[in-house]
Design a protein around this motif. Structure first.
Motif, PDB file in Angstrom:
ATOM      1  N   ALA A  72      -5.491   8.608  13.012  1.00  0.00           N
ATOM      2  CA  ALA A  72      -6.839   8.837  12.472  1.00  0.00           C
ATOM      3  C   ALA A  72      -7.860   7.864  13.057  1.00  0.00           C
ATOM      4  CB  ALA A  72      -6.816   8.738  10.945  1.00  0.00           C
ATOM      5  N   ILE A  73      -7.396   6.701  13.551  1.00  0.00           N
ATOM      6  CA  ILE A  73      -8.334   5.757  14.171  1.00  0.00           C
ATOM      7  C   ILE A  73      -8.193   5.770  15.701  1.00  0.00           C
ATOM      8  CG2 ILE A  73      -8.508   4.294  12.115  1.00  0.00           C
ATOM      9  CD1 ILE A  73      -6.740   2.228  13.665  1.00  0.00           C
ATOM     10  N   ARG A 127       0.810  -1.227   0.000  1.00  0.00           N
ATOM     11  CA  ARG A 127       0.000   0.000   0.000  1.00  0.00           C
ATOM     12  C   ARG A 127       0.842   1.275   0.000  1.00  0.00           C
ATOM     13  NH1 ARG A 127      -2.322  -4.131   2.113  1.00  0.00           N
ATOM     14  NH2 ARG A 127      -4.549  -4.458   1.943  1.00  0.00           N
ATOM     15  N   ASN A 128       2.165   1.103  -0.148  1.00  0.00           N
ATOM     16  CA  ASN A 128       3.102   2.227  -0.200  1.00  0.00           C
ATOM     17  C   ASN A 128       2.966   3.132   1.032  1.00  0.00           C
ATOM     18  OD1 ASN A 128       5.246   3.546  -1.452  1.00  0.00           O
ATOM     19  ND2 ASN A 128       3.893   4.980  -2.503  1.00  0.00           N
ATOM     20  N   VAL A 129       2.886   2.520   2.209  1.00  0.00           N
ATOM     21  CA  VAL A 129       2.739   3.261   3.462  1.00  0.00           C
ATOM     22  C   VAL A 129       4.078   3.236   4.202  1.00  0.00           C
ATOM     23  CG1 VAL A 129       1.545   3.373   5.691  1.00  0.00           C
ATOM     24  CG2 VAL A 129       0.293   2.675   3.649  1.00  0.00           C
ATOM     25  N   THR A 130       4.616   4.412   4.486  1.00  0.00           N
ATOM     26  CA  THR A 130       5.846   4.530   5.268  1.00  0.00           C
ATOM     27  C   THR A 130       5.498   4.470   6.750  1.00  0.00           C
ATOM     28  OG1 THR A 130       5.674   6.930   5.424  1.00  0.00           O
ATOM     29  CG2 THR A 130       6.869   6.038   3.508  1.00  0.00           C
ATOM     30  N   TYR A 131       6.512   4.361   7.593  1.00  0.00           N
ATOM     31  CA  TYR A 131       6.256   4.382   9.031  1.00  0.00           C
ATOM     32  C   TYR A 131       5.680   5.726   9.448  1.00  0.00           C
ATOM     33  CZ  TYR A 131       8.916   0.016   9.360  1.00  0.00           C
ATOM     34  OH  TYR A 131       9.365  -1.271   9.219  1.00  0.00           O
ATOM     35  N   ALA A 132       6.155   6.810   8.858  1.00  0.00           N
ATOM     36  CA  ALA A 132       5.601   8.138   9.161  1.00  0.00           C
ATOM     37  C   ALA A 132       4.130   8.195   8.742  1.00  0.00           C
ATOM     38  CB  ALA A 132       6.406   9.225   8.459  1.00  0.00           C
ATOM     39  N   GLY A 133       3.829   7.646   7.581  1.00  0.00           N
ATOM     40  CA  GLY A 133       2.446   7.602   7.117  1.00  0.00           C
ATOM     41  C   GLY A 133       1.579   6.735   8.015  1.00  0.00           C
ATOM     42  N   LEU A 134       2.166   5.659   8.520  1.00  0.00           N
ATOM     43  CA  LEU A 134       1.428   4.767   9.417  1.00  0.00           C
ATOM     44  C   LEU A 134       1.084   5.480  10.724  1.00  0.00           C
ATOM     45  CD1 LEU A 134       0.204   2.043  10.020  1.00  0.00           C
ATOM     46  CD2 LEU A 134       2.481   1.243  10.723  1.00  0.00           C
ATOM     47  N   VAL A 135       1.986   6.302  11.229  1.00  0.00           N
ATOM     48  CA  VAL A 135       1.711   7.085  12.438  1.00  0.00           C
ATOM     49  C   VAL A 135       0.453   7.920  12.220  1.00  0.00           C
ATOM     50  CG1 VAL A 135       2.523   9.006  13.883  1.00  0.00           C
ATOM     51  CG2 VAL A 135       4.094   7.159  13.269  1.00  0.00           C
ATOM     52  N   ILE A 155      -4.583   0.876   7.602  1.00  0.00           N
ATOM     53  CA  ILE A 155      -4.159   0.920   6.195  1.00  0.00           C
ATOM     54  C   ILE A 155      -5.233   0.416   5.247  1.00  0.00           C
ATOM     55  CG2 ILE A 155      -1.721   0.798   6.799  1.00  0.00           C
ATOM     56  CD1 ILE A 155      -1.713  -2.121   5.864  1.00  0.00           C
ATOM     57  N   GLY A 156      -6.370   0.012   5.797  1.00  0.00           N
ATOM     58  CA  GLY A 156      -7.494  -0.417   4.957  1.00  0.00           C
ATOM     59  C   GLY A 156      -7.384  -1.841   4.439  1.00  0.00           C
ATOM     60  N   ALA A 157      -6.606  -2.679   5.108  1.00  0.00           N
ATOM     61  CA  ALA A 157      -6.472  -4.077   4.684  1.00  0.00           C
ATOM     62  C   ALA A 157      -7.738  -4.847   5.065  1.00  0.00           C
ATOM     63  CB  ALA A 157      -5.255  -4.723   5.326  1.00  0.00           C
ATOM     64  N   LYS A 158      -8.328  -5.520   4.115  1.00  0.00           N
ATOM     65  CA  LYS A 158      -9.520  -6.314   4.360  1.00  0.00           C
ATOM     66  C   LYS A 158      -9.189  -7.788   4.544  1.00  0.00           C
ATOM     67  CE  LYS A 158     -12.411  -2.890   3.519  1.00  0.00           C
ATOM     68  NZ  LYS A 158     -12.207  -1.855   4.470  1.00  0.00           N
ATOM     69  N   LYS A 159      -8.049  -8.207   3.991  1.00  0.00           N
ATOM     70  CA  LYS A 159      -7.613  -9.605   4.065  1.00  0.00           C
ATOM     71  C   LYS A 159      -6.125  -9.633   4.393  1.00  0.00           C
ATOM     72  CE  LYS A 159     -10.860 -11.215   0.599  1.00  0.00           C
ATOM     73  NZ  LYS A 159     -11.039 -11.941  -0.654  1.00  0.00           N
ATOM     74  N   ILE A 160      -5.728 -10.703   5.044  1.00  0.00           N
ATOM     75  CA  ILE A 160      -4.313 -10.923   5.331  1.00  0.00           C
ATOM     76  C   ILE A 160      -3.890 -12.195   4.605  1.00  0.00           C
ATOM     77  CG2 ILE A 160      -2.607 -11.414   7.129  1.00  0.00           C
ATOM     78  CD1 ILE A 160      -4.392  -9.922   9.089  1.00  0.00           C
ATOM     79  N   ARG A 161      -2.795 -12.143   3.881  1.00  0.00           N
ATOM     80  CA  ARG A 161      -2.283 -13.307   3.158  1.00  0.00           C
ATOM     81  C   ARG A 161      -1.296 -14.052   4.041  1.00  0.00           C
ATOM     82  NH1 ARG A 161      -0.829 -10.158  -2.425  1.00  0.00           N
ATOM     83  NH2 ARG A 161      -2.909  -9.301  -2.735  1.00  0.00           N
ATOM     84  N   LEU A 162      -1.651 -15.271   4.391  1.00  0.00           N
ATOM     85  CA  LEU A 162      -0.747 -16.100   5.197  1.00  0.00           C
ATOM     86  C   LEU A 162      -0.116 -17.149   4.296  1.00  0.00           C
ATOM     87  CD1 LEU A 162      -3.038 -16.659   8.317  1.00  0.00           C
ATOM     88  CD2 LEU A 162      -1.234 -14.974   8.031  1.00  0.00           C
TER      89      LEU A 162
END
Length: 76
Positions: A37-38, A24-32, A68-75
């Protein structure tokens, strides 16, 4: 079937989370920002450390996935 030791499980958790962030091209800064936001307050160094060691809680994993809006996790 042989079971993985704790270090292997931590490596899998770390890889899973890093892959989802990269997808999702999310950096750690973006993740913060996304976590804030939640309603989850984290610092960039804290996130970096949690992910680097792979020893984060299931709660943290779910918070990140929701942020990050993940609906599924790939295991794999």
């Amino acid at each position: 079937m042989q079971t993985a030791d704790a270090a292997e499980w931590q490596a899998k958790a770390k890889g899973l989370l890093k892959a989802e962030l990269k997808r999702r091209n999310v950096t750690y800064a973006g993740l913060v920002e996304k976590l804030a936001a939640i309603g989850v307050q984290e610092t960039e160094p804290n996130i970096r450390n949690k992910i680097a060691r792979g020893g984060f809680t299931a709660v943290f994993l779910l918070q990140v996935m929701a942020a990050i809006g993940a609906k599924k996790i790939r295991l794999h």
